[in-house]
Design an enzyme around this catalytic site. Structure first.
Site, mmCIF file in Angstrom:
data_model
loop_
_atom_site.group_PDB
_atom_site.id
_atom_site.type_symbol
_atom_site.label_atom_id
_atom_site.label_comp_id
_atom_site.label_asym_id
_atom_site.label_seq_id
_atom_site.Cartn_x
_atom_site.Cartn_y
_atom_site.Cartn_z
ATOM 1 N N TYR A 41 0.778 -1.231 0.000
ATOM 2 C CA TYR A 41 0.000 0.000 0.000
ATOM 3 C C TYR A 41 0.814 1.287 0.000
ATOM 4 C CZ TYR A 41 -3.458 -3.478 0.684
ATOM 5 O OH TYR A 41 -4.225 -4.580 0.497
ATOM 6 N N ASP A 98 -4.057 -15.552 -5.645
ATOM 7 C CA ASP A 98 -2.622 -15.276 -5.493
ATOM 8 C C ASP A 98 -1.823 -16.554 -5.699
ATOM 9 O OD1 ASP A 98 -3.200 -12.666 -4.889
ATOM 10 O OD2 ASP A 98 -2.982 -12.902 -2.711
HETATM 11 N N1 LIG Z 1 4.349 -20.525 0.739
HETATM 12 C C1 LIG Z 1 4.795 -19.299 0.433
HETATM 13 N N2 LIG Z 1 5.973 -19.146 -0.240
HETATM 14 C C2 LIG Z 1 6.455 -17.927 -0.547
HETATM 15 N N3 LIG Z 1 5.862 -16.788 -0.211
HETATM 16 C C3 LIG Z 1 4.685 -16.849 0.465
HETATM 17 C C4 LIG Z 1 4.091 -18.113 0.805
HETATM 18 N N4 LIG Z 1 2.935 -17.855 1.474
HETATM 19 C C5 LIG Z 1 2.820 -16.507 1.533
HETATM 20 N N5 LIG Z 1 3.858 -15.900 0.940
HETATM 21 C C6 LIG Z 1 4.078 -14.446 0.810
HETATM 22 O O1 LIG Z 1 3.205 -13.767 1.701
HETATM 23 C C7 LIG Z 1 2.226 -13.013 0.985
HETATM 24 C C8 LIG Z 1 0.872 -13.113 1.660
HETATM 25 O O2 LIG Z 1 0.446 -14.447 1.685
HETATM 26 P P1 LIG Z 1 -1.019 -14.882 1.266
HETATM 27 O O3 LIG Z 1 -1.126 -16.356 1.491
HETATM 28 O O4 LIG Z 1 -1.348 -14.385 -0.098
HETATM 29 O O5 LIG Z 1 -1.917 -14.176 2.397
HETATM 30 P P2 LIG Z 1 -2.600 -12.721 2.483
HETATM 31 O O6 LIG Z 1 -2.411 -12.025 1.166
HETATM 32 O O7 LIG Z 1 -4.029 -13.059 2.777
HETATM 33 O O8 LIG Z 1 -1.923 -12.050 3.633
HETATM 34 C C9 LIG Z 1 2.233 -13.609 -0.417
HETATM 35 O O9 LIG Z 1 1.784 -12.667 -1.349
HETATM 36 C C10 LIG Z 1 3.706 -13.992 -0.580
HETATM 37 O O10 LIG Z 1 4.502 -12.870 -0.893
HETATM 38 MG MG LIG Z 2 -2.561 -12.795 -0.717
#
Ligand SMILES: Nc1ncnc2c1ncn2[C@@H]1O[C@H](COP(=O)(O)OP(=O)(O)O)[C@@H](O)[C@H]1O
Ligand SMILES: [Mg+2]
Length: 298
Positions: free
Chosen positions: A201, A242
């Protein structure tokens, strides 16, 4: 718009942008900052349609959708079950996996245990089961000896059970779905250490590459998987899936769906509006579509 989740401020921005666009499109708009009096306020307002621009609870977890069903106010985006399913990342992954969509492995872990010992072999990720906007996400890299100690904070508000996943190296991809059509794939390039709340953001915190610079077959697969994920969870209206894409693996092998967002960001610089514009759908038209798509029993 608004609400009381960790993503309140983003929602207020999304809400203002959508309300302005809806007014410009000729709708009579009431801007409602959602609080605990929401039922009484909606009963007094008697809107024809509710354009839900909340992020997190209660607008993204099915509870507001339940209230709107009871009040018989047609609403945008996903219904009760799909919203509740999608926000619970571990359960959503089970459903997605059953539908043949590749998701990262991993396991649920108690907050105290995740702080005491590494939950998975490094590198791995620890994240809340039901937050958004990267709130409370920790990446534990190879060189980190200890698990994230922030997890022990007494003012931790992101739940007692966390999700641990193997860290998937490579690219950050995301794809919007409108109705049953993919809107295109963006690669998000983060200027900070990882795609955290600030990077999402803060101006200049992240860059959108659109169309994502990936092979055409991978691009197509992300779009196909996004529509499949939207449908597997029973989503409606607009969603955004995502992904992580480990491009050191051949073809689509390194592609993993992290989550489906049933209430994606709707500021003018958000991902879905960006994809829509690129697909020839102006912001105002997108908002109009969401309003006209509103219904009950979603
Ligand atoms: N297993 C993973 N491997 C690498 N990066 C991850 C992974 N899970 C989450 N991330 C990182 O964290 C961010 C947020 O995770 P996400 O699962 O999309 O949850 P949210 O967007 O609801 O917080 C992702 O966009 C990515 O950059
Ligand atoms: Mg996400």
């Amino acid at each position: 718009m608004g609400g009381w989740s960790a993503e309140r401020e983003v929602s207020l921005r999304s809400g203002k942008t959508c309300a302005d666009a809806a007014e410009k499109a000729g709708y009579r708009v009431s801007r409602v900052d959602v609080d605990r009096e929401i039922a009484a306020r909606l009963r007094a307002l008697k809107p024809d349609v509710a354009l839900n621009v909340l992020h997190g609870r209660p607008g993204e977890d099915g509870t507001l959708q339940g209230l709107l069903e009871i009040l018989a106010i047609p609403y945008s985006h996903s219904g009760v079950l799909a919203s509740a399913l999608a926000i619970q990342k571990d359960i959503a992954k089970t459903v997605l996996k059953a539908a043949g969509i590749p998701v990262p492995g991993g396991r649920l872990v108690a907050r105290a245990d995740a702080a005491r010992a590494h939950a998975l072999p490094k590198p791995y990720v620890i994240k809340p089961v039901a937050e958004g906007s990267s709130v409370g996400v920790f990446i534990v890299s190879e060189d980190q000896t200890h698990p994230p100690q922030e997890l022990t904070r007494p003012d931790w508000t992101f739940g007692e059970t966390l999700l641990a996943e193997p860290f998937i190296a490579g690219k950050e991809l995301t794809c919007g779905v409108m109705g049953d059509k993919a809107l295109g794939v963006i690669e998000v390039v983060h200027m900070l250490k990882f795609y955290d709340y600030e990077a999402k953001y803060a101006p200049g915190g992240s860059k959108h590459l659109l169309p994502a610079p990936i092979a055409p077959d991978v691009y197509e697969e992300v779009q196909r998987l996004s529509v499949a994920a939207h449908q597997a969870l029973g989503c409606r209206g607009v969603t955004r899936a995502d992904f992580r894409y480990d491009d050191s693996k051949p073809g689509i092998e390194g592609l993993f769906c992290l989550e489906v967002n049933t209430q994606p960001g709707m500021t003018e610089t958000s991902l879905v509006p960006d994809m829509a514009t690129h697909a020839g759908i102006a912001f105002e038209e997108l908002v109009r579509w969401m309003i006209e798509d509103a219904s009950l029993n979603r």
